[in-house]
Structure formats: C-alpha cells, structure tokens
Design an enzyme around this catalytic site. Structure first.
Site, PDB file in Angstrom:
ATOM      1  N   SER A  21       0.820  -1.034  -0.072  1.00 38.70           N
ATOM      2  CA  SER A  21      -0.006  -0.175  -0.251  1.00 38.70           C
ATOM      3  C   SER A  21       0.782   1.164   0.047  1.00 38.70           C
ATOM      4  CB  SER A  21      -0.770  -0.018   1.121  1.00 38.70           C
ATOM      5  OG  SER A  21      -1.990   0.830   0.981  1.00 38.70           O
ATOM      6  N   ASN A  22       0.216   2.491   0.279  1.00 40.07           N
ATOM      7  CA  ASN A  22       1.058   3.534   0.466  1.00 40.07           C
ATOM      8  C   ASN A  22       0.677   4.485   1.611  1.00 40.07           C
ATOM      9  OD1 ASN A  22      -0.928   5.501  -0.575  1.00 40.07           O
ATOM     10  ND2 ASN A  22      -0.805   4.119  -2.326  1.00 40.07           N
ATOM     11  N   LEU A  23       1.241   5.671   1.810  1.00 38.45           N
ATOM     12  CA  LEU A  23       1.130   6.380   2.987  1.00 38.45           C
ATOM     13  C   LEU A  23      -0.318   7.396   2.982  1.00 38.45           C
ATOM     14  CD1 LEU A  23       4.692   7.752   3.741  1.00 38.45           C
ATOM     15  CD2 LEU A  23       3.117   6.139   4.854  1.00 38.45           C
ATOM     16  N   SER A  24      -0.940   7.451   1.823  1.00 36.46           N
ATOM     17  CA  SER A  24      -1.923   8.369   1.665  1.00 36.46           C
ATOM     18  C   SER A  24      -3.125   8.167   2.978  1.00 36.46           C
ATOM     19  CB  SER A  24      -2.803   7.731   0.401  1.00 36.46           C
ATOM     20  OG  SER A  24      -4.271   8.831   0.263  1.00 36.46           O
ATOM     21  N   ALA A  88      -4.724   7.730  -4.012  1.00 38.07           N
ATOM     22  CA  ALA A  88      -3.280   7.091  -4.501  1.00 38.07           C
ATOM     23  C   ALA A  88      -3.413   5.734  -4.684  1.00 38.07           C
ATOM     24  CB  ALA A  88      -2.357   7.228  -3.014  1.00 38.07           C
TER      25      ALA A  88
END
Ligand code: CTP
Length: 212
Positions: A21-24, A88
C-alpha cells in the site's frame, strides 16, 4: 452537481494477512467530499481503506484494491458530472495472491507484480463533458511529467504535489490547467478542498455557458 470523489490508498493483498500500500491518509479526499456536500452537491465517495469517518449524508462505496476502485468508479461514471481523483492508487499488485499466510523460508522471496489499471487513463476516452481533477506526485521532472499527465489522463485541472504532502495536514501544491501552471499554494487540506470545489463549479458554469 453530481460529484464523484476518490480517496485514500488502495491495498493490494499478498496473502490473507499482508498487503502492499502507500502512505495516503485519505484526508484530502474526505475534505473534498465534505466541502462539496456542504455546498449541496450530490456526492459519491469511493474510498480505499482509511481511518476516517465519511461526512454525513453522502453515498460511500468502500473498496480495497485498485481493481475494485476501478470497477466502482466505472460503475458510477454515467451518473456523475465531475470526478475529483485524490486516491493514491497502487500502480502494481502482486501477480498472484497466496492462499492463507505465506510461510517464510531460507533466502529471499521474489514477489512478481502485475500492473494495475490506470483508472483516469481508462476514463479519458469516455470523458464526455465531465470535469476531471487529478493529482500528480512528482519527484523528478515535475513540470514536464505533470503536463504529460494532464494530457494523457484527460484532466481539466492537475494538482501537482511533492512527496511531503502524503499523510500531512497541509498541502504544498500548484494547479496546472491547459493555460499553464498557477502560483504555488501552501494551504490546509480543508482549504485546498474548498479551492478545488470552487474550480469544479467554475468549470461547470463555463461549460454550461458554452453549451453542449
Ligand atoms: N491514478 C489512477 N490510476 C492509477 C494510478 C493513478 O487513476 N493506477 C490517478 C491518481 O489518482 C492521480 C493521477 O492518476 O489523480 C496521478 O497519479 P500518479 O501516481 O502521480 O500517476 P502515475 O501515472 O501512477 O505515476 P507515474 O507514472 O509517475 O508512476
């Protein structure tokens, strides 16, 4: 107006308990949804997994992966006048999802990744007279990359960000339209959300004046 807003990260499962995943945080998308609802627009929020409560009185579709987000947005597409695509979206997912929990073994594990659909790009050919606001997070060649994305992803407005905005309370950004870059902004995400809705409303009334 009927406004579709995407928010948050997507989560791409590796096995039953692990993901990429990502930091959004989803904060900007939720702020856009709240700002639009407060101005009496009809809002449909398509949200990846975030730790936020959606604003009251709007339609919400919760999704996990990029493929699910793609399907939810395409399903909503015929009923909307504008899309603000803050999500994101993960560009890649594990090529296969392991059953259960993947056991470790000696040596490295090589994970093969498959490309996810580019949601905005897939909508560009069926954009019609909808208004599309997209984002770009660029580290190198930011201006050239932003111009390329504005054109290839069918955006009316692109908000150019740096990597420090992810997960933060404020946004440092610049708007790009077909007329070029505007002055840099440093604003809270709530203020940016209001500016984005102002812009969508202005574009809609321009299109209305010009006619179909
Ligand atoms: N986006 C999308 N579908 C994807 C990835 C991104 O619709 N699979 C949207 C994002 O929501 C954002 C815009 O496209 O509004 C730009 O995202 P960004 O990640 O900067 O673009 P990419 O094309 O994924 O980046 P790059 O080509 O630089 O890897």
């Amino acid at each position: 107006m009927r406004l579709l807003v995407s928010a948050g990260p997507t989560r791409e499962m590796i096995d039953a308990v692990r993901y990429l995943s990502n930091l959004s945080s989803g904060r900007l998308g939720y702020a856009v949804a709240a700002a639009a609802a407060a101005r009496d627009h009809e809002v449909h929020l398509v949200s990846g997994p975030v730790a936020l409560s959606p604003p009251r009185g709007i339609r919400v579709t919760h999704v996990v992966s990029a493929q699910e987000m793609h399907a939810a947005i395409r399903e909503a597409w015929s009923d909307v006048d504008a899309l603000v695509m803050t999500a994101a979206v993960a560009d890649y997912r594990p090529a296969r999802r392991f059953d259960g929990k993947l056991k470790k073994s000696e040596g490295p594990l090589i994970l093969e990744l498959a490309r996810n659909p580019d949601i905005l790009k897939s909508l560009a050919p069926i954009k019609g007279d909808r208004i599309v606001v997209g984002f770009a997070l660029e580290v190198q060649n930011a201006e050239a990359e932003a111009r390329r994305k504005l054109a290839t992803k069918g955006m009316d407005v692109l908000v150019l960000n740096g990597p420090d905005n992810l997960g933060s309370e404020t946004a440092r950004c610049r708007f790009l339209t077909e007329s070029g870059f505007e002055s840099p902004l440093q604003v809270t995400k709530a203020a940016l959300a209001e500016l984005l809705i102002d812009r969508v409303e202005a574009l809609a009334s321009d299109k209305g004046r010009r006619g179909p």
